[in-house]
Design a protein around this motif. Sequence first.
Motif, PDB file in Angstrom:
ATOM      1  N   ASP A  77     -22.459  -7.486   1.839  1.00 30.70           N
ATOM      2  CA  ASP A  77     -23.220  -6.575   2.691  1.00 30.70           C
ATOM      3  C   ASP A  77     -22.301  -5.731   3.563  1.00 30.70           C
ATOM      4  N   MET A  78     -21.255  -6.367   4.091  1.00 27.48           N
ATOM      5  CA  MET A  78     -20.277  -5.629   4.903  1.00 27.48           C
ATOM      6  C   MET A  78     -19.639  -4.521   4.073  1.00 27.48           C
ATOM      7  N   LEU A  79     -19.359  -4.837   2.815  1.00 28.05           N
ATOM      8  CA  LEU A  79     -18.744  -3.861   1.922  1.00 28.05           C
ATOM      9  C   LEU A  79     -19.724  -2.735   1.607  1.00 28.05           C
ATOM     10  N   LYS A  80     -21.009  -3.090   1.402  1.00 23.05           N
ATOM     11  CA  LYS A  80     -22.025  -2.081   1.076  1.00 23.05           C
ATOM     12  C   LYS A  80     -22.249  -1.133   2.248  1.00 23.05           C
ATOM     13  N   ILE A  81     -22.343  -1.699   3.446  1.00 19.86           N
ATOM     14  CA  ILE A  81     -22.561  -0.881   4.642  1.00 19.86           C
ATOM     15  C   ILE A  81     -21.368   0.045   4.845  1.00 19.86           C
ATOM     16  N   GLY A  82     -20.179  -0.494   4.552  1.00 21.68           N
ATOM     17  CA  GLY A  82     -18.972   0.325   4.617  1.00 21.68           C
ATOM     18  C   GLY A  82     -18.563   0.627   6.033  1.00 21.68           C
ATOM     19  N   GLY A  83     -18.153   1.852   6.275  1.00 22.28           N
ATOM     20  CA  GLY A  83     -17.652   2.226   7.588  1.00 22.28           C
ATOM     21  C   GLY A  83     -16.136   2.251   7.573  1.00 22.28           C
ATOM     22  N   ALA A  84     -15.579   2.619   8.716  1.00 22.98           N
ATOM     23  CA  ALA A  84     -14.128   2.804   8.808  1.00 22.98           C
ATOM     24  C   ALA A  84     -13.376   1.484   8.685  1.00 22.98           C
ATOM     25  N   SER A  85     -13.923   0.435   9.281  1.00 27.22           N
ATOM     26  CA  SER A  85     -13.173  -0.831   9.311  1.00 27.22           C
ATOM     27  C   SER A  85     -13.888  -1.944   8.541  1.00 27.22           C
ATOM     28  N   ALA A  86     -14.541  -1.582   7.446  1.00 25.14           N
ATOM     29  CA  ALA A  86     -15.289  -2.576   6.675  1.00 25.14           C
ATOM     30  C   ALA A  86     -14.370  -3.649   6.111  1.00 25.14           C
ATOM     31  N   GLU A  87     -13.239  -3.223   5.575  1.00 25.01           N
ATOM     32  CA  GLU A  87     -12.301  -4.195   4.990  1.00 25.01           C
ATOM     33  C   GLU A  87     -11.732  -5.115   6.057  1.00 25.01           C
ATOM     34  N   LYS A  88     -11.464  -4.563   7.232  1.00 28.99           N
ATOM     35  CA  LYS A  88     -10.923  -5.382   8.324  1.00 28.99           C
ATOM     36  C   LYS A  88     -11.950  -6.416   8.765  1.00 28.99           C
ATOM     37  N   ARG A  89     -13.208  -5.985   8.885  1.00 33.64           N
ATOM     38  CA  ARG A  89     -14.260  -6.930   9.275  1.00 33.64           C
ATOM     39  C   ARG A  89     -14.462  -7.994   8.208  1.00 33.64           C
ATOM     40  N   MET A  90     -14.400  -7.570   6.930  1.00 30.79           N
ATOM     41  CA  MET A  90     -14.514  -8.535   5.833  1.00 30.79           C
ATOM     42  C   MET A  90     -13.399  -9.570   5.926  1.00 30.79           C
ATOM     43  N   TYR A  91     -12.177  -9.092   6.178  1.00 28.48           N
ATOM     44  CA  TYR A  91     -11.028  -9.992   6.274  1.00 28.48           C
ATOM     45  C   TYR A  91     -11.198 -10.979   7.420  1.00 28.48           C
ATOM     46  N   LYS A  92     -11.610 -10.463   8.589  1.00 30.62           N
ATOM     47  CA  LYS A  92     -11.753 -11.333   9.768  1.00 30.62           C
ATOM     48  C   LYS A  92     -12.819 -12.399   9.548  1.00 30.62           C
ATOM     49  N   PHE A  93     -13.932 -11.981   8.940  1.00 30.84           N
ATOM     50  CA  PHE A  93     -15.018 -12.924   8.666  1.00 30.84           C
ATOM     51  C   PHE A  93     -14.573 -13.991   7.664  1.00 30.84           C
ATOM     52  N   ALA A  94     -13.917 -13.543   6.589  1.00 29.62           N
ATOM     53  CA  ALA A  94     -13.446 -14.485   5.564  1.00 29.62           C
ATOM     54  C   ALA A  94     -12.395 -15.439   6.136  1.00 29.62           C
ATOM     55  N   LYS A  95     -11.535 -14.924   7.001  1.00 28.89           N
ATOM     56  CA  LYS A  95     -10.486 -15.773   7.582  1.00 28.89           C
ATOM     57  C   LYS A  95     -11.099 -16.839   8.477  1.00 28.89           C
ATOM     58  N   LYS A  96     -12.142 -16.457   9.203  1.00 25.85           N
ATOM     59  CA  LYS A  96     -12.815 -17.440  10.063  1.00 25.85           C
ATOM     60  C   LYS A  96     -13.454 -18.540   9.222  1.00 25.85           C
ATOM     61  N   ARG A  97     -14.046 -18.158   8.078  1.00 24.66           N
ATOM     62  CA  ARG A  97     -14.716 -19.139   7.225  1.00 24.66           C
ATOM     63  C   ARG A  97     -13.735 -19.978   6.398  1.00 24.66           C
ATOM     64  N   LEU A  98     -12.665 -19.353   5.905  1.00 23.58           N
ATOM     65  CA  LEU A  98     -11.783 -20.032   4.955  1.00 23.58           C
ATOM     66  C   LEU A  98     -10.515 -20.611   5.594  1.00 23.58           C
ATOM     67  N   GLY A  99     -10.130 -20.080   6.741  1.00 20.20           N
ATOM     68  CA  GLY A  99      -9.039 -20.719   7.484  1.00 20.20           C
ATOM     69  C   GLY A  99      -7.648 -20.158   7.313  1.00 20.20           C
ATOM     70  N   SER A 100      -7.380 -19.378   6.255  1.00 18.52           N
ATOM     71  CA  SER A 100      -6.015 -18.873   6.120  1.00 18.52           C
ATOM     72  C   SER A 100      -6.008 -17.413   5.666  1.00 18.52           C
ATOM     73  N   HIS A 101      -4.916 -16.748   5.959  1.00 21.24           N
ATOM     74  CA  HIS A 101      -4.729 -15.326   5.629  1.00 21.24           C
ATOM     75  C   HIS A 101      -4.809 -15.109   4.119  1.00 21.24           C
TER      76      HIS A 101
END
Length: 123
Positions: A77-101
């Motif tokens: 959904d973050m990717l679909k909505i897009g925006g300037a920092s969609a990838e950054k938000r995706m990364y931050k969310f995934a890092k919080k859930r998965l634990g590593s860079h």
Amino acid sequence: SIQLFVSLAKQLRVVFVGILLTMSTGIAVGLSKGFPTEKKSRGPARCKGAATAKATLCREVVREVSGLLAYERRLMDMLKIGGASAEKRMYKFAKKRLGSHKRANKKKEDVKDVYARMRAKNA
């Protein structure tokens, strides 16, 4: 001559002990103690964790049947909505859930790949 020596050593069941060549004698004591035996040849060792064709196919089938997890859908959904920092938000969310860079970046790329395949299928 070395190959001849090695083949002769195999025929005589010679065991290499360091530099010294000894032959098993069947006697219980000494450097050449023990029952005379032949070394078994072993097959190649299996590399644990290597992606085999069978495992890859199995993972693809499971992903196709089960679909995306809840947090993966949120990433989509973050990717679909897009925006300037969609990838950054995706990364931050995934890092919080998965634990590593590394895991977060891999998951982000996976979700982007799934989304690209979905768009290609629909188009």
